[in-house]
Motif scaffolding. Structure first.
Motif, short mmCIF file in Angstrom:
data_model
loop_
_atom_site.label_atom_id
_atom_site.label_comp_id
_atom_site.label_asym_id
_atom_site.label_seq_id
_atom_site.Cartn_x
_atom_site.Cartn_y
_atom_site.Cartn_z
N GLY A 54 0.80 -1.09 -0.21
CA GLY A 54 -0.12 0.13 -0.03
C GLY A 54 0.90 1.10 0.08
N ILE A 55 0.66 1.92 0.98
CA ILE A 55 1.44 3.36 1.07
C ILE A 55 2.56 2.99 2.25
N THR A 56 3.66 3.36 2.01
CA THR A 56 4.87 3.17 3.04
C THR A 56 5.33 4.42 3.22
N TYR A 57 5.87 4.73 4.52
CA TYR A 57 6.62 6.14 4.73
C TYR A 57 7.85 5.68 5.47
N TYR A 58 9.11 6.49 5.29
CA TYR A 58 10.20 6.49 5.95
C TYR A 58 10.65 7.92 6.40
N SER A 59 11.45 7.95 7.43
CA SER A 59 11.87 9.33 7.80
C SER A 59 13.30 9.19 8.45
N ALA A 60 13.99 10.15 8.28
CA ALA A 60 15.42 10.21 8.89
C ALA A 60 15.78 11.55 9.48
N ILE A 61 16.80 11.87 10.24
CA ILE A 61 17.35 13.01 10.43
C ILE A 61 18.85 13.12 9.57
N LEU A 62 18.95 13.97 8.67
CA LEU A 62 20.29 13.87 7.87
C LEU A 62 21.01 15.09 8.14
N ASN A 63 22.19 14.68 7.92
CA ASN A 63 23.47 16.17 8.06
C ASN A 63 24.45 15.88 6.77
N VAL A 64 24.50 16.76 6.24
CA VAL A 64 25.81 16.82 5.02
C VAL A 64 26.78 17.89 5.64
N ASN B 197 32.13 7.22 -6.10
CA ASN B 197 32.96 8.32 -6.72
C ASN B 197 33.36 9.30 -5.94
N ALA B 198 34.52 9.56 -5.57
CA ALA B 198 35.15 10.57 -4.36
C ALA B 198 34.81 11.91 -4.95
N THR B 199 34.56 12.37 -6.25
CA THR B 199 34.37 13.48 -6.80
C THR B 199 33.18 13.81 -7.34
N SER B 200 32.25 12.85 -7.71
CA SER B 200 31.04 13.26 -8.09
C SER B 200 29.99 12.12 -7.71
N GLY B 201 29.45 11.92 -6.42
CA GLY B 201 28.78 10.88 -6.28
C GLY B 201 27.78 11.27 -4.88
N THR B 202 27.75 10.39 -3.88
CA THR B 202 26.76 10.80 -2.74
C THR B 202 27.47 11.42 -1.72
N GLY B 203 28.89 11.80 -1.79
CA GLY B 203 29.37 12.70 -0.89
C GLY B 203 29.45 11.92 0.49
N ASN B 204 29.48 12.90 1.64
CA ASN B 204 29.59 12.56 2.80
C ASN B 204 28.23 12.84 3.62
N VAL B 205 27.66 11.86 3.99
CA VAL B 205 26.29 12.23 4.62
C VAL B 205 26.26 11.41 6.01
N GLU B 206 25.77 12.20 7.04
CA GLU B 206 25.26 11.20 8.21
C GLU B 206 23.77 11.20 8.25
N ILE B 207 23.50 9.97 8.79
CA ILE B 207 22.08 9.61 8.76
C ILE B 207 21.78 8.92 10.20
N ASP B 208 20.72 9.43 10.82
CA ASP B 208 20.15 8.98 12.20
C ASP B 208 18.69 8.70 12.24
N GLU B 209 18.34 7.86 13.29
CA GLU B 209 16.93 7.73 13.79
C GLU B 209 15.89 7.47 12.39
N LEU B 210 16.50 6.34 11.79
CA LEU B 210 15.56 5.67 10.68
C LEU B 210 14.32 5.38 11.14
N ARG B 211 13.30 5.48 10.48
CA ARG B 211 12.00 5.02 10.85
C ARG B 211 11.29 4.35 9.47
N LEU B 212 10.64 3.28 9.48
CA LEU B 212 9.94 2.89 8.36
C LEU B 212 8.55 2.38 8.90
N ASN B 213 7.57 2.69 8.33
CA ASN B 213 6.25 2.15 8.82
C ASN B 213 5.31 2.53 7.60
N THR B 214 3.88 2.33 8.09
CA THR B 214 2.56 2.43 7.06
C THR B 214 1.88 3.55 7.26
N THR B 215 2.34 4.32 8.44
CA THR B 215 1.24 5.63 8.99
C THR B 215 2.47 6.90 8.96
#
Length: 329
Positions: free
Chosen positions: A84-94, A220-238
């Motif tokens: 059906g419908i899924t949701y996910y959330s996260a706190i991000l820092n670049v 790719n060290a020069t043209s990719g996803t770079g440095n990203v920090e991720i915290d408090e992942l959640r995945l649910n249906t609401t």
């Protein structure tokens, strides 16, 4: 027992838990803490010291760190497939713009959901979040893509977010319409509003289910996803399950409930309440598998046969239920 803390990423809506979270409570590589490497150089994705902070949240544990130039991609399976419908959330820092694609490019994705999990055949990703440099120095943009196929291209939010400042994101992925919606810094504990941007450019059919979260490094060290920090992942249906202010795993509705010691160090923990009545105690592991179930009037619960890690303990007494995170060392 071996001293390793697992991640408590358990999709337990099917078990009646109101919230699910993934504080990165362990140390070392993600693939030693419940995640599976499905691509790239295993062991590169690690847990970094310190939580990200975001106003309105109570955070715990550490955080995951993506590194520019690394190639490992990992996934963490849900306890049960979501439809059906899924949701996910996260706190991000670049923390900086090192390794990011330029503002004029399509960027690259670093997080999303998958129809499959495990170490092989994890190749189709939906609800992807993309990142690239912003239009001015030391900023970045975020975007979303629904799926692959055709002329798929992410839709970016025009805002230039400053590096080093945490951003709260929510992605809504509708399997029925193959539509991905990205919400940036929505009201904590509020109701679902209008998404910041939406995307439906990918023409590949939506999967029948969502079975895992994925984290990706472009290699790719020069043209990719770079440095990203991720915290408090959640995945649910609401919406509520991924945006509530408290990151606790369940509301204490049993008067006087106390679960101790936590962490458990000698194979036994104790449960006391104001009533101290007969109760049912159920323990689940990191993938939602029931590993203990007992009905008892005793306060002592023996978990000596369980491995070190993070678990969920569900306690039912006199018709009331509470859920706690339990760490076993």
């Amino acid at each position: 027992m071996k001293k390793i803390y697992s991640l408590s990423f358990i999709l337990l809506s099917t078990l009646g838990f109101s919230q699910v979270t993934t504080p990165f409570a362990g140390t070392g590589a993600l693939n030693a803490n419940g995640w599976a490497t499905h691509s790239g150089t295993a062991g590169q994705l690690t847990i970094a010291t310190g939580s990200l902070t975001y106003s309105g949240f109570t955070t715990s544990g550490n955080k995951a760190a993506l590194v520019a130039g690394n190639s490992e991609d990992v996934n963490l399976a849900s306890a049960a497939p979501l439809t059906g419908i899924t949701y996910y959330s996260a706190i991000l820092n670049v923390p900086n713009t090192t390794g990011l694609q330029a503002n004029t490019a399509t960027g690259d994705y670093f997080i999303g959901v998958s129809a499959t999990s495990g170490t092989t055949n994890v190749t189709a990703f939906s609800g992807r979040i993309y990142v690239r440099t912003g239009s001015v120095a030391n900023t970045f943009n975020l975007g979303v893509l629904n799926n692959s196929g055709g002329t798929a291209a992410p839709t970016f939010v025009s805002t230039d977010f400053p590096v080093g400042v945490s951003v709260f994101v929510v992605v809504k992925y509708d399997l029925g319409t193959n539509l991905a919606s990205l919400f940036i810094n929505p009201t904590i504990g509020g109701t679902e509003g209008t998404p910041t941007v939406t995307n439906s450019t990918g023409t590949t059919a939506a999967p029948a289910q969502i079975a895992a979260m994925i984290l990706r490094q472009a290699g790719n060290a020069t043209s990719g996803t770079g440095n990203v920090e991720i915290d408090e992942l959640r995945l649910n249906t609401t919406w509520a399950a991924v945006t509530s202010s408290a990151l606790s795993v369940g509301e204490n509705v049993i008067s006087g409930l106390n679960v101790y010691p936590n962490p458990v160090k000698n194979g036994i923990f104790y449960i006391t309440t104001d009533a101290n009545a007969e109760r049912t105690v159920t323990v689940f592991d990191i993938v939602g598998k029931q590993v203990l179930n007992t009905t008892t009037s005793e306060s002592a619960i023996n978990v000596a046969n369980l491995n070190s890690g993070v678990y969920m303990v569900q306690i039912t007494e006199e018709g009331k239920t509470a859920t706690k995170k339990l760490v076993i060392r």
